[in-house]
Design a protein around this motif. Structure first.
Motif, mmCIF file in Angstrom:
data_model
loop_
_atom_site.group_PDB
_atom_site.id
_atom_site.type_symbol
_atom_site.label_atom_id
_atom_site.label_comp_id
_atom_site.label_asym_id
_atom_site.label_seq_id
_atom_site.Cartn_x
_atom_site.Cartn_y
_atom_site.Cartn_z
ATOM 1 N N PRO A 60 18.330 31.926 49.050
ATOM 2 C CA PRO A 60 17.297 32.277 50.046
ATOM 3 C C PRO A 60 17.612 31.768 51.445
ATOM 4 O O PRO A 60 16.806 31.082 52.074
ATOM 5 C CB PRO A 60 16.037 31.635 49.466
ATOM 6 N N ILE A 61 18.779 32.087 51.955
ATOM 7 C CA ILE A 61 19.158 31.676 53.303
ATOM 8 C C ILE A 61 18.692 32.733 54.298
ATOM 9 O O ILE A 61 18.747 33.938 54.011
ATOM 10 C CB ILE A 61 20.674 31.447 53.416
ATOM 11 N N SER A 62 18.231 32.285 55.474
ATOM 12 C CA SER A 62 17.692 33.200 56.475
ATOM 13 C C SER A 62 18.461 33.082 57.785
ATOM 14 O O SER A 62 19.387 32.278 57.918
ATOM 15 C CB SER A 62 16.204 32.903 56.716
ATOM 16 N N ASP A 63 18.029 33.868 58.777
ATOM 17 C CA ASP A 63 18.712 33.888 60.075
ATOM 18 C C ASP A 63 18.718 32.512 60.734
ATOM 19 O O ASP A 63 19.686 32.144 61.404
ATOM 20 C CB ASP A 63 18.028 34.888 61.004
ATOM 21 N N ALA A 64 17.634 31.746 60.549
ATOM 22 C CA ALA A 64 17.552 30.431 61.191
ATOM 23 C C ALA A 64 18.695 29.534 60.751
ATOM 24 O O ALA A 64 19.265 28.794 61.558
ATOM 25 C CB ALA A 64 16.206 29.780 60.865
ATOM 26 N N ALA A 65 19.051 29.597 59.468
ATOM 27 C CA ALA A 65 20.145 28.768 58.969
ATOM 28 C C ALA A 65 21.495 29.284 59.437
ATOM 29 O O ALA A 65 22.385 28.489 59.775
ATOM 30 C CB ALA A 65 20.100 28.709 57.442
ATOM 31 N N ILE A 66 21.678 30.599 59.479
ATOM 32 C CA ILE A 66 22.958 31.163 59.918
ATOM 33 C C ILE A 66 23.269 30.722 61.344
ATOM 34 O O ILE A 66 24.431 30.619 61.746
ATOM 35 C CB ILE A 66 22.933 32.703 59.814
ATOM 36 N N GLY A 67 22.243 30.411 62.116
ATOM 37 C CA GLY A 67 22.462 29.927 63.473
ATOM 38 C C GLY A 67 23.294 28.662 63.523
ATOM 39 O O GLY A 67 23.839 28.315 64.582
ATOM 40 N N GLY A 68 23.426 27.963 62.402
ATOM 41 C CA GLY A 68 24.265 26.778 62.363
ATOM 42 C C GLY A 68 25.725 27.057 62.671
ATOM 43 O O GLY A 68 26.476 26.141 63.026
ATOM 44 N N LEU A 77 30.520 35.476 52.508
ATOM 45 C CA LEU A 77 29.745 36.332 51.614
ATOM 46 C C LEU A 77 28.272 35.956 51.702
ATOM 47 O O LEU A 77 27.871 34.845 51.353
ATOM 48 C CB LEU A 77 30.249 36.183 50.176
ATOM 49 N N LEU A 78 27.468 36.917 52.174
ATOM 50 C CA LEU A 78 26.027 36.729 52.340
ATOM 51 C C LEU A 78 25.256 37.814 51.600
ATOM 52 O O LEU A 78 24.122 38.143 51.972
ATOM 53 C CB LEU A 78 25.670 36.746 53.837
ATOM 54 N N ASN A 79 25.852 38.377 50.573
ATOM 55 C CA ASN A 79 25.206 39.442 49.815
ATOM 56 C C ASN A 79 23.906 38.936 49.187
ATOM 57 O O ASN A 79 23.844 37.821 48.663
ATOM 58 C CB ASN A 79 26.139 39.952 48.710
ATOM 59 N N GLY A 80 22.874 39.765 49.215
ATOM 60 C CA GLY A 80 21.622 39.414 48.563
ATOM 61 C C GLY A 80 20.858 38.297 49.230
ATOM 62 O O GLY A 80 20.080 37.608 48.578
ATOM 63 N N THR A 81 21.056 38.089 50.538
ATOM 64 C CA THR A 81 20.337 37.046 51.267
ATOM 65 C C THR A 81 19.298 37.683 52.193
ATOM 66 O O THR A 81 19.127 38.900 52.232
ATOM 67 C CB THR A 81 21.306 36.191 52.089
ATOM 68 N N LYS A 82 18.612 36.839 52.978
ATOM 69 C CA LYS A 82 17.536 37.310 53.853
ATOM 70 C C LYS A 82 18.003 37.560 55.278
ATOM 71 O O LYS A 82 17.172 37.718 56.182
ATOM 72 C CB LYS A 82 16.408 36.277 53.861
ATOM 73 N N VAL A 83 19.312 37.611 55.493
ATOM 74 C CA VAL A 83 19.804 37.768 56.860
ATOM 75 C C VAL A 83 19.492 39.159 57.403
ATOM 76 O O VAL A 83 19.438 40.147 56.664
ATOM 77 C CB VAL A 83 21.314 37.485 56.946
ATOM 78 N N THR A 84 19.288 39.204 58.719
ATOM 79 C CA THR A 84 19.000 40.455 59.429
ATOM 80 C C THR A 84 19.930 40.539 60.633
ATOM 81 O O THR A 84 20.889 39.762 60.760
ATOM 82 C CB THR A 84 17.537 40.483 59.897
ATOM 83 N N ASP A 85 19.613 41.428 61.558
ATOM 84 C CA ASP A 85 20.425 41.556 62.769
ATOM 85 C C ASP A 85 20.407 40.288 63.613
ATOM 86 O O ASP A 85 21.290 40.088 64.453
ATOM 87 C CB ASP A 85 19.922 42.727 63.615
ATOM 88 N N ASP A 86 19.414 39.425 63.406
ATOM 89 C CA ASP A 86 19.353 38.181 64.174
ATOM 90 C C ASP A 86 20.511 37.238 63.821
ATOM 91 O O ASP A 86 20.751 36.262 64.544
ATOM 92 C CB ASP A 86 18.018 37.469 63.931
ATOM 93 N N SER A 87 21.202 37.507 62.723
ATOM 94 C CA SER A 87 22.369 36.696 62.352
ATOM 95 C C SER A 87 23.660 37.254 62.932
ATOM 96 O O SER A 87 24.721 36.648 62.766
ATOM 97 C CB SER A 87 22.493 36.623 60.827
#
Length: 517
Positions: A412-420, A439-449
């Motif tokens: 359950p990783i999101s855009d906020a974490a990808i900002g790291g 590999l971020l398949n099946g995660t909550k990332v969007t265009d904000d990442s």
């Protein structure tokens, strides 16, 4: 040679020779998890492109590649000449050409073509991807082989290996993966191969009792793969007692040269693994995923005890096991600062007491950060408890940017974490991310990442399957990641289905005229 049909092509092999799908000996629950984990999306469904290479390929490689791509045309229009050229092909290139033909034109490499032109010493590789491999092919294997791979043939009889071993007593590499009938008779024959260094018996019918003679007699073994082989506690203990006793009679130490051990999908337990590790002072790669390992303080104790100055493993996969949080934390804390651990796979770990929390993840990530740039690959996929976005952001900042391969799929990783990825942590070995595979398949990332991902200039493979990214976000990523050659968009909800497998073409069409990728 048999007379050909009017089409000038040799008849296709009968369907009854086509290999069936292999089953495993793992219990049903673990088999389901393993299948889910290992059935990665078919690369054929990825969007891919080929970039110009700065390296000048060897002429031999160019010739083999060109021949394999054009083989159908050469065979159909110039069959006699093609056969003449195949007969002149040097022995050491025959196996390489067959591997390429298996990739490009497997359906037209017929049984007698394989037998007449490709079964040559010192190396033969045959897999179930070649429909032209029939029972007669195995009987036609040449003498004096040093490398033999027969993978994916569930009907290969257990009686085949004794004849092969007799004709090629100096085999150094033997791969019999997914040959379901290979069992005790094969094991006896294999135990007589004194020069054997690489042995793969994954998903075969070999039992621990059969392995005892192999372990005792094949003292030069460096690689041993036994995925999904039955490894019950009592049979393994008897196997080790027998092997150690037989080896002592010959004045050798069993498994003393072993460098790679794969026990994935077996039912091996902590105490048995500890006994095996005590015999392997040179071990560098260990895979015990999907097993019954739970108490790391017992199972991996020999690795820590035998290394007063340096942890010996370069690769450790303990994923998909029920390992207590306290045991994992204690293990990583016990690793010395100069440990050479490069690949650490922890996918889908679970704690029977549900004790994985923010504190345990903080310790885990802090310990990983100690290794600086030595860690090259980390897998945390499928770990549902890993939901702490601030910790994940810190992990990416302090550890993730240093890695070459990172698998965060299905957490359950999101855009906020990808900002790291945007900010380098303290003591970072590299100023910019050195990730080659993310590999971020099946995660909550969007265009904000998209912007953080686009800073990974070295990225070659990106998995965004089953996410919400859209073409706009992908354009941002491709603008920054100009080395990207493989993009998984399977199930990406924001990307039109027709564009998922051809997104690099969509990118080219999106660029202003005159701009070259």
């Amino acid at each position: 040679m048999a007379k050909r049909a009017a089409s000038s092509n040799l008849p296709r092999p009968s369907k009854r020779y086509r290999p069936a799908s292999a089953s495993t000996t793992v219990d049903k629950e673990k088999r389901a998890q393993w299948s889910e984990s290992t059935s990665a999306p078919n690369p054929a469904s990825f969007s891919t492109r080929r970039l110009p290479s700065a390296d000048v390929p060897k002429l031999t490689a160019l010739a083999l590649s060109r021949t394999s791509v054009s083989f159908r045309t050469l065979w159909e229009k110039h069959e006699a000449k093609t056969k003449e050229q195949l007969a002149l092909l040097p022995d050491h290139l025959a196996d390489r050409l067959l591997a390429l033909l298996t990739e490009f034109h497997p359906s037209i490499v017929y049984p007698d073509t394989i037998a007449h032109y490709f079964l040559r010493p010192p190396s033969v590789t045959l897999t179930s991807a070649l429909p032209g491999v029939v029972p007669a092919t195995f009987r036609a294997l040449p003498e004096n082989l040093t490398h033999l791979e027969l993978s994916g043939f569930p009907r290969l009889p257990d009686t085949a290996m004794p004849l092969i071993a007799k004709r090629s007593p100096n085999l150094q590499t033997l791969i019999l993966r997914d040959c379901l009938l290979v069992g005790s008779k094969s094991a006896v024959a294999i135990s007589k191969l004194q020069r054997l260094a690489v042995l793969n018996l994954s998903r075969t019918a070999v039992q621990p009792a059969d392995l005892a003679a192999i372990i005792a007699n094949c003292s030069d073994l460096e690689v041993l793969k036994l995925a999904a082989v039955k490894m019950g506690a009592a049979p393994v203990e008897r196997m080790l007692d027998t092997a150690i006793g037989q080896a002592a009679g010959r004045g050798v130490l069993p498994l003393s040269k072993l460098k790679k051990l794969k026990l994935q999908g077996t039912s091996i337990v902590d105490a048995s693994l500890a006994r095996i590790l005590a015999l392997t002072p040179q071990l560098r790669h260990l895979d015990v995923s999907f097993t019954n390992i739970s108490a790391l303080e017992i199972a991996l104790a020999p690795l820590l005890a035998s290394s007063s100055t340096r942890f010996p493993l370069h690769k450790l996969n303990i994923g998909h096991n029920a390992i207590r949080s306290k045991a994992l934390v204690a293990f990583v804390r016990a690793l010395p600062d100069d440990a050479e651990l490069r690949i650490f796979k922890l996918s889908r770990l679970s704690d029977p007491q549900l004790a994985y929390n923010a504190e345990s993840f903080q310790v885990l990530f802090d310990e990983m950060a100690r290794f600086g740039g030595r860690l090259e690959e980390v897998a945390l996929s499928g770990w549902s408890a890993l939901r702490y976005q601030d910790l994940l952001a810190g992990f990416l900042s302090r550890v993730g940017r240093n890695l070459q391969i990172l698998d965060l799929s299905n957490i359950p990783i999101s855009d906020a974490a990808i900002g790291g990825l945007l900010e380098a942590g303290e003591n970072m070995a590299y100023s910019t991310p050195r990730l080659h595979v993310l590999l971020l398949n099946g995660t909550k990332v969007t265009d904000d990442s998209a912007v953080p991902i686009s800073t990974c200039r070295e990225l070659e493979t990106l998995g965004l399957g089953s996410t919400s990214v859209t073409p706009d976000g992908l354009f941002t990523i491709l603008e920054g990641c100009q080395r990207l050659t493989s993009l998984n968009l399977t199930g990406a909800r924001g990307v039109p289905v027709a564009e998922r497998r051809r997104f690099f073409e969509v990118w080219d069409e999106h660029l202003p005229e005159g701009v070259d990728t």
